[in-house]
Design an enzyme around this catalytic site. Structure first.
Site, PDB file in Angstrom:
ATOM      1  N   CYS A  54       0.923  -1.188   0.148  1.00  0.00           N
ATOM      2  CA  CYS A  54      -0.150   0.057  -0.201  1.00  0.00           C
ATOM      3  C   CYS A  54       0.930   1.247  -0.125  1.00  0.00           C
ATOM      4  CB  CYS A  54      -0.920  -0.139   1.236  1.00  0.00           C
ATOM      5  SG  CYS A  54      -0.456   0.530   2.868  1.00  0.00           S
ATOM      6  N   GLU A  55       0.476   2.215  -0.858  1.00  0.00           N
ATOM      7  CA  GLU A  55       1.224   3.335  -0.902  1.00  0.00           C
ATOM      8  C   GLU A  55       1.418   4.095   0.327  1.00  0.00           C
ATOM      9  OE1 GLU A  55      -0.075   5.143  -4.679  1.00  0.00           O
ATOM     10  OE2 GLU A  55      -1.580   6.536  -3.625  1.00  0.00           O
ATOM     11  N   HIS A  62       1.412   3.104   3.661  1.00  0.00           N
ATOM     12  CA  HIS A  62       2.300   2.736   4.585  1.00  0.00           C
ATOM     13  C   HIS A  62       3.374   1.732   4.233  1.00  0.00           C
ATOM     14  CE1 HIS A  62      -1.614   3.417   6.395  1.00  0.00           C
ATOM     15  NE2 HIS A  62      -1.049   3.801   7.400  1.00  0.00           N
ATOM     16  N   HIS A  99      -5.088  -6.209   3.675  1.00  0.00           N
ATOM     17  CA  HIS A  99      -4.211  -5.173   3.802  1.00  0.00           C
ATOM     18  C   HIS A  99      -3.363  -5.477   5.074  1.00  0.00           C
ATOM     19  CE1 HIS A  99      -5.296  -2.555   0.529  1.00  0.00           C
ATOM     20  NE2 HIS A  99      -6.104  -3.470   0.360  1.00  0.00           N
TER      21      HIS A  99
HETATM   22  N1  LIG Z   1      -8.873   3.131  -0.169  1.00  0.00           N
HETATM   23  C1  LIG Z   1      -7.915   2.654  -0.053  1.00  0.00           C
HETATM   24  N2  LIG Z   1      -7.232   2.767   1.172  1.00  0.00           N
HETATM   25  C2  LIG Z   1      -6.189   2.252   1.484  1.00  0.00           C
HETATM   26  C3  LIG Z   1      -5.586   1.444   0.743  1.00  0.00           C
HETATM   27  N3  LIG Z   1      -4.383   0.804   1.344  1.00  0.00           N
HETATM   28  C4  LIG Z   1      -4.367   1.342   2.589  1.00  0.00           C
HETATM   29  N4  LIG Z   1      -5.638   2.367   2.631  1.00  0.00           N
HETATM   30  C5  LIG Z   1      -5.930   3.263   3.962  1.00  0.00           C
HETATM   31  O1  LIG Z   1      -5.429   4.503   3.842  1.00  0.00           O
HETATM   32  C6  LIG Z   1      -5.731   5.109   4.872  1.00  0.00           C
HETATM   33  C7  LIG Z   1      -4.594   6.244   5.345  1.00  0.00           C
HETATM   34  O2  LIG Z   1      -5.227   6.776   6.006  1.00  0.00           O
HETATM   35  P1  LIG Z   1      -4.505   8.098   7.162  1.00  0.00           P
HETATM   36  O3  LIG Z   1      -5.382   8.493   7.927  1.00  0.00           O
HETATM   37  O4  LIG Z   1      -3.974   9.022   6.074  1.00  0.00           O
HETATM   38  O5  LIG Z   1      -3.332   7.366   7.845  1.00  0.00           O
HETATM   39  P2  LIG Z   1      -3.141   6.550   9.133  1.00  0.00           P
HETATM   40  O6  LIG Z   1      -3.397   7.541  10.264  1.00  0.00           O
HETATM   41  O7  LIG Z   1      -2.004   5.813   9.326  1.00  0.00           O
HETATM   42  O8  LIG Z   1      -4.634   5.760   9.248  1.00  0.00           O
HETATM   43  P3  LIG Z   1      -4.809   4.588   9.995  1.00  0.00           P
HETATM   44  O9  LIG Z   1      -4.712   3.197   9.233  1.00  0.00           O
HETATM   45  O10 LIG Z   1      -6.532   4.746  10.137  1.00  0.00           O
HETATM   46  O11 LIG Z   1      -4.232   4.570  11.317  1.00  0.00           O
HETATM   47  C8  LIG Z   1      -6.075   4.135   5.775  1.00  0.00           C
HETATM   48  O12 LIG Z   1      -7.317   4.185   6.024  1.00  0.00           O
HETATM   49  C9  LIG Z   1      -5.687   2.676   5.269  1.00  0.00           C
HETATM   50  O13 LIG Z   1      -6.719   1.732   5.931  1.00  0.00           O
HETATM   51  C10 LIG Z   1      -6.382   0.986  -0.670  1.00  0.00           C
HETATM   52  O14 LIG Z   1      -5.679   0.226  -1.182  1.00  0.00           O
HETATM   53  N5  LIG Z   1      -7.234   1.771  -0.640  1.00  0.00           N
HETATM   54 ZN   LIG Z   2      -1.508   1.011   4.099  1.00  0.00          ZN
END
Ligand SMILES: Nc1nc2c(ncn2[C@@H]2O[C@H](COP(=O)(O)OP(=O)(O)OP(=O)(O)O)[C@@H](O)[C@H]2O)c(=O)[nH]1
Ligand SMILES: [Zn+2]
Length: 183
Positions: A75-76, A78, A144
């Site tokens: 995933c881009e 993390h 994921h």
């Molecule tokens: N739509 C989508 N979301 C993704 C994908 N891979 C990861 N994510 C989401 O990308 C989001 C990034 O959210 P942020 O709030 O910017 O980052 P964060 O604080 O690390 O988010 P949390 O995972 O909720 O702790 C998260 O909700 C992830 O679950 C994907 O392939 N598609």
């Molecule tokens: Zn992610």
């Protein structure tokens, strides 16, 4: 790919998390990771044209389904893995493609920092552009790791995405695809 830059970055990263970069076990980790990047990001800058343009004439225009194509991507947000299965169904327009080429198309878009929805659409768009079928449906089911080992921590959650193009926009054809998938 700039392997030296990757090695420098991994060294800094290990220092950043407070590890000892001279410790025997991780001395070679920067080099190992830069070598690994060549593999796990092998799709960077590629498209699937070379795989999908070599087609064969076939006297059968019924839907072709390639299901359960395993993939691993990152995933881009993390850079944690997401992985699962891709299912592709297309309706030929006189031409079919070698079956392995559909899996090669999946690799092109999995082997890079990705989001699942975009990967789904990119696979569908390349199949339409280069194989030129009457229609295509791509479905991806994935887990994921950014949702399981960190953050919300919900193991087992599956994310399902799909993209439809051309004649596969017809819901009866989508039903047939889904029915054949569940056999
Ligand atoms: N739509 C989508 N979301 C993704 C994908 N891979 C990861 N994510 C989401 O990308 C989001 C990034 O959210 P942020 O709030 O910017 O980052 P964060 O604080 O690390 O988010 P949390 O995972 O909720 O702790 C998260 O909700 C992830 O679950 C994907 O392939 N598609
Ligand atoms: Zn992610």
């Amino acid at each position: 790919m700039d392997k030296e830059k990757i090695e420098q970055a991994v060294t800094l990263f290990l220092e950043g998390i407070g590890d000892d970069i001279n410790r025997e076990g991780i001395q070679e980790t920067p080099a190992r990771i830069s070598a690994m990047c060549e593999e796990i990001f092998a799709g960077m800058g590629q498209n699937a044209r070379e795989h999908l343009e070599r087609t064969f004439t076939a006297q059968n225009n019924e839907m072709v389904i390639e299901k359960d194509i395993t993939f691993y991507s990152l995933c881009e947000h993390h850079l944690l893995p997401f992985y699962g299965k891709v299912h592709i169904g297309y309706i030929p327009d006189g031409e079919v493609v070698g079956l392995s080429k559909l899996a090669r198309t999946v690799e092109v878009y999995a082997r890079r920092p990705q989001i699942q929805e975009q990967m789904t659409a990119q696979i569908a768009d390349d199949i339409m552009a280069y194989l030129k079928p009457k229609g295509v449906m791509v479905m991806i089911e994935a887990e994921h790791m950014c949702m399981t080992m960190r953050g919300i921590k919900k193991p087992g959650t599956q994310t399902v995405t799909y993209a439809v193009r051309g004649e596969m926009e017809d819901t009866r054809k989508q039903d047939r695809f889904l029915k054949l998938l569940s056999r």
